[in-house]
Design a protein around this motif. Structure first.
Motif, PDB file in Angstrom:
ATOM      1  N   ASN B  64      -4.380 -13.910  38.729  1.00 48.11           N
ATOM      2  CA  ASN B  64      -4.541 -13.211  40.002  1.00 48.11           C
ATOM      3  C   ASN B  64      -5.587 -12.115  39.900  1.00 48.11           C
ATOM      4  OD1 ASN B  64      -2.460 -14.820  40.750  1.00 48.11           O
ATOM      5  ND2 ASN B  64      -0.904 -13.209  40.635  1.00 48.11           N
ATOM      6  N   PRO B  65      -6.201 -11.761  41.029  1.00 52.43           N
ATOM      7  CA  PRO B  65      -7.184 -10.666  40.987  1.00 52.43           C
ATOM      8  C   PRO B  65      -6.508  -9.340  40.631  1.00 52.43           C
ATOM      9  CG  PRO B  65      -6.794 -11.412  43.237  1.00 52.43           C
ATOM     10  CD  PRO B  65      -6.131 -12.394  42.344  1.00 52.43           C
ATOM     11  N   ALA B  66      -7.183  -8.568  39.767  1.00 54.85           N
ATOM     12  CA  ALA B  66      -6.570  -7.334  39.265  1.00 54.85           C
ATOM     13  C   ALA B  66      -6.659  -6.216  40.294  1.00 54.85           C
ATOM     14  CB  ALA B  66      -7.260  -6.899  37.975  1.00 54.85           C
ATOM     15  N   SER B  67      -7.731  -6.176  41.060  1.00 56.49           N
ATOM     16  CA  SER B  67      -7.974  -5.176  42.100  1.00 56.49           C
ATOM     17  C   SER B  67      -7.811  -3.735  41.618  1.00 56.49           C
ATOM     18  CB  SER B  67      -7.097  -5.421  43.337  1.00 56.49           C
ATOM     19  OG  SER B  67      -5.736  -5.337  42.981  1.00 56.49           O
ATOM     20  N   PHE B  68      -8.147  -3.471  40.361  1.00 56.89           N
ATOM     21  CA  PHE B  68      -8.366  -2.068  39.957  1.00 56.89           C
ATOM     22  C   PHE B  68      -9.614  -2.048  39.094  1.00 56.89           C
ATOM     23  CE2 PHE B  68      -5.689  -3.764  36.605  1.00 56.89           C
ATOM     24  CZ  PHE B  68      -6.230  -3.240  35.452  1.00 56.89           C
ATOM     25  N   ASP B  69     -10.265  -0.894  39.065  1.00 60.67           N
ATOM     26  CA  ASP B  69     -11.527  -0.838  38.345  1.00 60.67           C
ATOM     27  C   ASP B  69     -11.308  -0.244  36.963  1.00 60.67           C
ATOM     28  OD1 ASP B  69     -14.106  -1.470  38.164  1.00 60.67           O
ATOM     29  OD2 ASP B  69     -14.883   0.364  39.085  1.00 60.67           O
ATOM     30  N   ILE B  70     -12.139  -0.627  36.007  1.00 63.70           N
ATOM     31  CA  ILE B  70     -12.076  -0.051  34.668  1.00 63.70           C
ATOM     32  C   ILE B  70     -13.411   0.632  34.402  1.00 63.70           C
ATOM     33  CG2 ILE B  70     -11.759  -0.525  32.221  1.00 63.70           C
ATOM     34  CD1 ILE B  70     -10.176  -2.961  32.951  1.00 63.70           C
ATOM     35  N   GLY B  71     -13.338   1.910  34.080  1.00 64.27           N
ATOM     36  CA  GLY B  71     -14.553   2.708  33.949  1.00 64.27           C
ATOM     37  C   GLY B  71     -15.474   2.246  32.842  1.00 64.27           C
ATOM     38  N   GLU B  72     -14.891   1.847  31.703  1.00 64.32           N
ATOM     39  CA  GLU B  72     -15.746   1.514  30.577  1.00 64.32           C
ATOM     40  C   GLU B  72     -15.483   0.097  30.131  1.00 64.32           C
ATOM     41  OE1 GLU B  72     -16.089   4.505  27.542  1.00 64.32           O
ATOM     42  OE2 GLU B  72     -14.910   5.785  28.865  1.00 64.32           O
TER      43      GLU B  72
END
Lengths: 361, 398
Positions: B64-72
């Protein structure tokens, strides 16, 4: 010369800061929070009873055993004296004076009375259960209304986690170490699997698992306090490390010890209990105490799963509007507290090693 | 005629409850049954609890799509990517922190370990004070100190601290000059491949020659591993119309630095904390290893006319390594495991990413299984590699 100049360059501003510039008000105001978190005021006397009892037992050990127990008693006394001299509430300082008096009085009372030895040992045995009962209380006990463990905090929580975790982990570790040395394949492989599994994963994930998964494994009607969950996690984790320490001691036992015990007609269980384990455990006391110290430092990780130990309390005081930006004071204080305790434990362990003559025979 | 006594003794069968063979099998059966029963009970509880909460177990959610961002991240990742990819980003971050941390901590540890045995009193005391202070305070406290007490308090971008001319340190992290490929880089790649292959071929050839000769080759032949591939790479560099790699310097443009490599404050604090902490433990390991080499070795080497650095490099270290490697391995593993503390200062390592995924999906069992599995793989791989290295070192014995 260059090195001397460097040391001077670093030390001078540091000392000037400590004595003239730093504003220690943040520590003084929040001292209760640092020591015991949200532990209710009306129950604090129970903690004092625990400390007095510790002073009593320690003083008596000093009197009965002299040399061997003196270092511990002296360290305890020095800590108490420090608390008397520091500018905290009058009530607390008077209590510390009382603790010091108890320590010395117990020593004088017990001096040269070897008959008291069994009682002193009994005192040490009931010390931890008594302290836990005093701290936690129970509904059915008079005067001791229950205090939920999730209200414990600060140094109280840090020390409780360290001591309870280690005490419970040791017997489990001994069983695992014996299991790993067993000739029965089923038991042996189970113990190896257990030890390697826990040693291979980081403590944070163990604590995460204890917080999230433990309630899943238990029947729905049982609710476990977060602090108790963390203690279970710490115990299971620490047991694997203690098992490896104990195994080191078991492996160091010469074969002759087993053979001599058999020749005397002892069976396997008796040999282990009375011949091998006492010697093996004595050998690994330094390693066990090392694990104790590293668990003391590792208890800071409970801050990540949201328990208010000394470190997290420090972090929250920095968010108080009055003390925004007092990073240096709070971190310096925390460094000193953790460092002092670690050094005290490791000094005591070195003395113990010498007194018991480990490695020298 | 005296015989009857013995057979009768043999004929009386040992009762079952005292027969060691029966006991051994029986006790193991009991043990297994108890373990299985307890396990089954826990599993049944878990199923019941999950059912009550209306959760379905299974790893389908990874798609499924995670829909959160990871900065690095080291690989391209966007919020629309899957949970599986988010896990991978976390794993790669953990691996990167572990590798850089291990390399730097080894350098710090060896320097401090040797410094602890220095003949200079002050250097020795400084190294001892470092070890005493760092080893006796918790890592998490040190990380908080580095992140909240130091890195966050660094000056703003305009007042950056400049180090060595082209390194810049400010609130937004550390800016380093970094090589970037130019348009001729693709043309240079074959040369790099050739250099790698040449290095490997050289290794095979030298091994073969050594076996034939039956005596060790002069040590400087080993330089060939370095010189031959470097020569090939340099040739390719010279033949290219313009340099295939250009060093990109960070430059202050407007409100921020452009160019170069940016190390984020979180990564910078995490690495500083891990390296300084683990370095202190490695320093003790190195010191113990060096002290384990008997003093007469140093005296003999001095009598042969070796210089102090040569004694350390040629006589002490090779012997000390054998004592050092096993405890060093466990320090490396500790560093890898301690990198989970990244979550406390907001660096997205495996544990931190998994925590976010758990909060979003509530898949406790699956997430914990993935985390534990990943760390077990990392731990077991590291200890396997170090065991191989350890065996190679140990073989040097007579």
């Amino acid at each position: 010369m260059l090195a001397a100049w460097l040391v001077y360059l670093i030390l001078r501003p540091a000392l000037t800061w400590v004595f003239t510039q730093a504003e220690w008000q943040v520590i003084v105001t929040n001292f209760r929070l640092f020591m015991r978190g949200q532990y209710p005021d009306e129950a604090v006397w129970r903690l004092w009873v625990g400390i007095y009892f510790l002073a009593l037992v320690m003083g008596m050990s000093w009197g009965v055993w002299g040399q061997a127990a003196r270092t511990f008693a002296a360290l305890f006394g020095a800590a108490a004296l420090l608390f008397v001299l520091l500018p905290f509430s009058l009530n607390a300082r008077l209590n510390w004076v009382g603790v010091l008096i108890t320590l010395v009085a117990a020593m004088l009372l017990a001096r040269n009375r070897a008959a008291l030895k069994p009682w002193v040992i009994l005192g040490w045995v009931i010390l931890l259960p008594l302290t836990i009962v005093l701290t936690a209380g129970a509904a059915w006990l008079p005067f001791l209304s229950p205090v939920a463990p999730r209200l414990w905090g600060g140094l109280l929580l840090t020390l409780m986690l360290t001591i309870i975790g280690n005490t419970l982990a040791l017997p489990l570790g001994i069983l695992l170490a014996l299991g790993r040395r067993s000739s029965l394949p089923a038991i042996k492989s189970f113990c190896i699997g257990y030890i390697e599994l826990w040693r291979g994963v980081p403590l944070v994930t163990v604590l995460f698992m204890a917080q999230i998964m433990l309630p899943l494994f238990l029947p729905a009607e049982i609710r476990v306090d977060p602090v108790v969950r963390v203690i279970i996690g710490l115990t299971l984790f620490e047991a694997a490390y203690q098992a490896e320490n104990v195994r080191g001691g078991l492996q160091a036992m010469p074969r002759g010890q087993f053979e001599a015990a058999y020749a005397l007609g002892l069976n396997g269980v008796l040999t282990m209990l009375f011949i091998i384990l006492p010697q093996a455990l004595r050998l690994v006391i330094p390693a066990l105490l090392n694990s104790f110290i590293s668990l003391f430092k590792d208890t800071t990780l409970v801050a990540i799963v949201g328990l208010f130990d000394l470190l997290l309390i420090g972090k929250t005081t920095l968010a108080q509007p009055d003390f925004l930006g007092k990073y240096r004071e709070v971190y310096a204080f925390l460094f000193v507290v953790y460092w002092a305790f670690s050094m005290m434990f490791s000094y005591a362990s070195q003395r113990l090693e010498k007194t018991l003559g480990v490695g020298t025979r | 005629m005296a015989a009857p006594a013995a057979p009768s003794l043999l004929r009386t069968a040992i009762p079952l409850w005292r027969d060691l063979r029966v006991l051994r099998v029986f006790s193991q059966v009991v043990f297994v049954v108890v373990v299985v029963l307890v396990g089954a009970r826990l599993y049944a509880n878990m199923r019941a609890n999950l059912e009550r909460q209306g959760l379905v177990t299974g790893y389908d959610f990874l798609g499924n799509p995670a829909s959160f961002d990871i900065g690095e991240r080291l690989i391209p990742y966007a919020a629309s990517d899957t949970y599986g990819r988010a896990f991978l980003v976390g794993v790669l971050n953990t691996v990167m922190v572990s590798i850089i941390g291990i390399a730097l901590a080894t350098v710090a540890g060896v320097v401090m370990g040797v410094a602890r045995l220095s003949p200079n009193w002050l250097i020795r005391q400084i190294a001892a004070a470092y070890v005493l202070l760092i080893r006796n305070t918790p890592l998490l406290l040190q990380l908080f100190f580095w992140y909240f007490g130091v890195v966050i308090q660094l000056p703003k971008v305009k007042q950056s601290i400049a180090l060595l001319g082209s390194l810049f340190l400010n609130q937004r992290g550390l800016y380093l000059p970094w090589p970037v490929p130019t348009e001729t880089f693709d043309g240079w790649k074959p040369y790099l491949m050739a250099a790698l292959i040449a290095s490997f071929a050289l290794w095979l050839a030298l091994n073969l020659i050594q076996k034939r000769l039956d005596r060790p080759l002069p040590a400087w032949w080993g330089l060939g591993y370095l010189l031959v591939p470097a020569g090939i790479a340099a040739l390719g560099w010279a033949l290219a119309p313009n340099a295939p790699l250009a060093v990109d310097f960070p430059v202050l443009k407007g409100l921020n630095f452009k160019g170069g490599l940016r190390v984020t404050p979180e990564l910078f604090a995490l690495l500083t904390g891990l390296v300084i902490y683990t370095g202190a433990f490695i320093a003790e390991v190195v010191r113990a290893g060096i002290q384990a080499v008997s003093k007469s070795q140093t005296e003999a080497a001095r009598a042969l006319g070796l210089k102090p650095m040569q004694i350390l490099r040629l006589v002490i270290f090779p012997q000390a390594l054998r004592v050092i490697i096993p405890p060093l391995t466990s320090q490396y593993l500790n560093l890898a495991k301690n990198s989970t503390l990244a979550v406390a200062i907001g660096y997205p390592d495996l544990y931190s990413v998994s925590g976010t995924i758990f909060n979003q999906t509530g898949k406790a069992v699956e997430v914990v299984t993935i985390i534990m599995g990943s760390y077990l793989v990392v731990s077991l791989t590291t200890s396997l590699l170090m065991n191989i290295y350890n065996k190679r070192m140990a073989l040097v014995e007579r």
